[in-house]
Design a protein around this motif. Structure first.
Motif, PDB file in Angstrom:
ATOM      1  N   LEU A   9      46.288  38.728  43.715  1.00  0.00           N
ATOM      2  CA  LEU A   9      47.798  38.997  43.354  1.00  0.00           C
ATOM      3  C   LEU A   9      48.414  37.889  42.870  1.00  0.00           C
ATOM      4  CD1 LEU A   9      49.060  41.824  43.095  1.00  0.00           C
ATOM      5  CD2 LEU A   9      50.263  41.301  45.247  1.00  0.00           C
ATOM      6  N   LEU A  10      49.042  38.112  41.611  1.00  0.00           N
ATOM      7  CA  LEU A  10      50.028  36.755  40.991  1.00  0.00           C
ATOM      8  C   LEU A  10      51.161  37.382  40.260  1.00  0.00           C
ATOM      9  CD1 LEU A  10      49.417  33.417  40.941  1.00  0.00           C
ATOM     10  CD2 LEU A  10      48.669  33.999  38.760  1.00  0.00           C
ATOM     11  N   GLY A  11      52.224  37.058  40.791  1.00  0.00           N
ATOM     12  CA  GLY A  11      53.444  37.505  40.117  1.00  0.00           C
ATOM     13  C   GLY A  11      53.656  39.052  40.092  1.00  0.00           C
ATOM     14  N   GLY A  12      53.003  39.679  41.271  1.00  0.00           N
ATOM     15  CA  GLY A  12      52.931  41.015  41.408  1.00  0.00           C
ATOM     16  C   GLY A  12      51.784  42.017  40.524  1.00  0.00           C
ATOM     17  N   LEU A  13      51.107  41.215  39.896  1.00  0.00           N
ATOM     18  CA  LEU A  13      50.104  41.812  39.022  1.00  0.00           C
ATOM     19  C   LEU A  13      48.659  41.165  39.371  1.00  0.00           C
ATOM     20  CD1 LEU A  13      51.372  41.553  35.421  1.00  0.00           C
ATOM     21  CD2 LEU A  13      51.730  43.171  36.869  1.00  0.00           C
ATOM     22  N   ASN A  14      47.719  42.167  39.546  1.00  0.00           N
ATOM     23  CA  ASN A  14      46.435  41.965  39.904  1.00  0.00           C
ATOM     24  C   ASN A  14      45.825  41.008  38.628  1.00  0.00           C
ATOM     25  OD1 ASN A  14      45.893  43.472  42.068  1.00  0.00           O
ATOM     26  ND2 ASN A  14      45.453  45.314  40.963  1.00  0.00           N
ATOM     27  N   THR A  15      45.412  39.951  39.055  1.00  0.00           N
ATOM     28  CA  THR A  15      45.013  38.937  37.960  1.00  0.00           C
ATOM     29  C   THR A  15      43.703  38.136  38.385  1.00  0.00           C
ATOM     30  OG1 THR A  15      47.502  38.500  37.716  1.00  0.00           O
ATOM     31  CG2 THR A  15      46.064  36.564  37.016  1.00  0.00           C
ATOM     32  N   TYR A  16      42.866  38.043  36.948  1.00  0.00           N
ATOM     33  CA  TYR A  16      41.796  37.342  37.067  1.00  0.00           C
ATOM     34  C   TYR A  16      41.967  36.070  37.155  1.00  0.00           C
ATOM     35  CZ  TYR A  16      37.017  35.299  35.850  1.00  0.00           C
ATOM     36  OH  TYR A  16      35.930  34.808  35.849  1.00  0.00           O
TER      37      TYR A  16
END
Length: 226
Positions: A9-16
């Motif tokens: 989770l990065l900045g509220g978004l699932n992130t690869y």
């Protein structure tokens, strides 16, 4: 799709994310409408991570990428649910999260749909230091007039969504602003829209064209992320 990195989770978004968190520089990838786990985007992220960058590929569509086989979800209907303006705001949140990790500078690359998002980010030096647009869609001449960071735009010879004539207009606008912002525009021959990501790994010519674009991208990032 698997990759060398992982999803967090990065900045509220699932992130690869791929690459060492101790890297000095980070790159944000903003995907096509097919999302952050579409074929090849994670492979390209891994390639850039191997070059020394920390790469983040967020899921700007919250688990709802465009599915071309979905007869109930034509592209224009899907676009209305996932406007690029929302993508810009989400991207700012991811960038703030990256900055909180201590990266010295951040660049962004936008593919197709993502090109409009990165063009939005490039209007202010507050978010990114350098921008890349790859076969960008829905990017207006006014968007290009407002760019305030070094920008590279790579397009395809065969592209109805980002036609060469439009990219030449981008180039003219940027050339007139050469004293304000550095730029580079190139139209790749014998390729079609989406060629930097949507290539068949078994097609040697397609892979070579994509690799040449990735090389140009890396050179641009190395030039301005330092």
């Amino acid at each position: 799709m698997a990759g060398a990195g992982c999803v967090e989770l990065l900045g509220g978004l699932n992130t690869y994310v791929s690459g060492s968190p101790t890297s000095i520089f980070a790159i944000l990838f903003v995907s096509t409408i097919y999302g952050y786990d579409a074929p090849n985007i994670r492979l390209v992220a891994d390639k850039f991570a191997a070059a020394g960058f920390y790469v983040a590929v967020p899921d700007f569509f919250y688990g709802d990428p465009f599915v071309s086989e979905d007869i109930n979800g034509p592209e224009q209907v899907w676009i209305k649910k996932h406007e690029e303006d929302k993508g810009v705001e989400d991207a700012k949140s991811v960038i703030e999260a990256l900055k909180s990790k201590g990266f010295a500078a951040i660049g962004a690359a936008g593919f197709c749909w993502g090109g409009k998002v990165v063009a939005g980010l490039a209007k202010s030096k507050a978010y990114i230091e350098v921008a890349e647009l790859l076969h960008p869609t829905r990017v207006t001449l006014d968007d290009i007039k407002e760019v305030n960071v070094p920008i590279e735009i790579l397009g395809a010879e065969y592209d109805d969504l980002a036609p060469p004539a439009l990219l030449k207009q981008y180039q003219e606008i940027l050339a007139a602003r050469a004293h304000e912002v550095d730029s580079y525009v190139e139209i790749f021959p014998n390729v079609a829209h989406g060629w930097t990501l949507r290539y068949n790994l078994d097609d040697e010519a397609a892979v070579n064209s994509a690799n040449e674009a990735h090389k140009k991208m890396l050179e641009w990032f190395f030039k301005y992320l330092k």
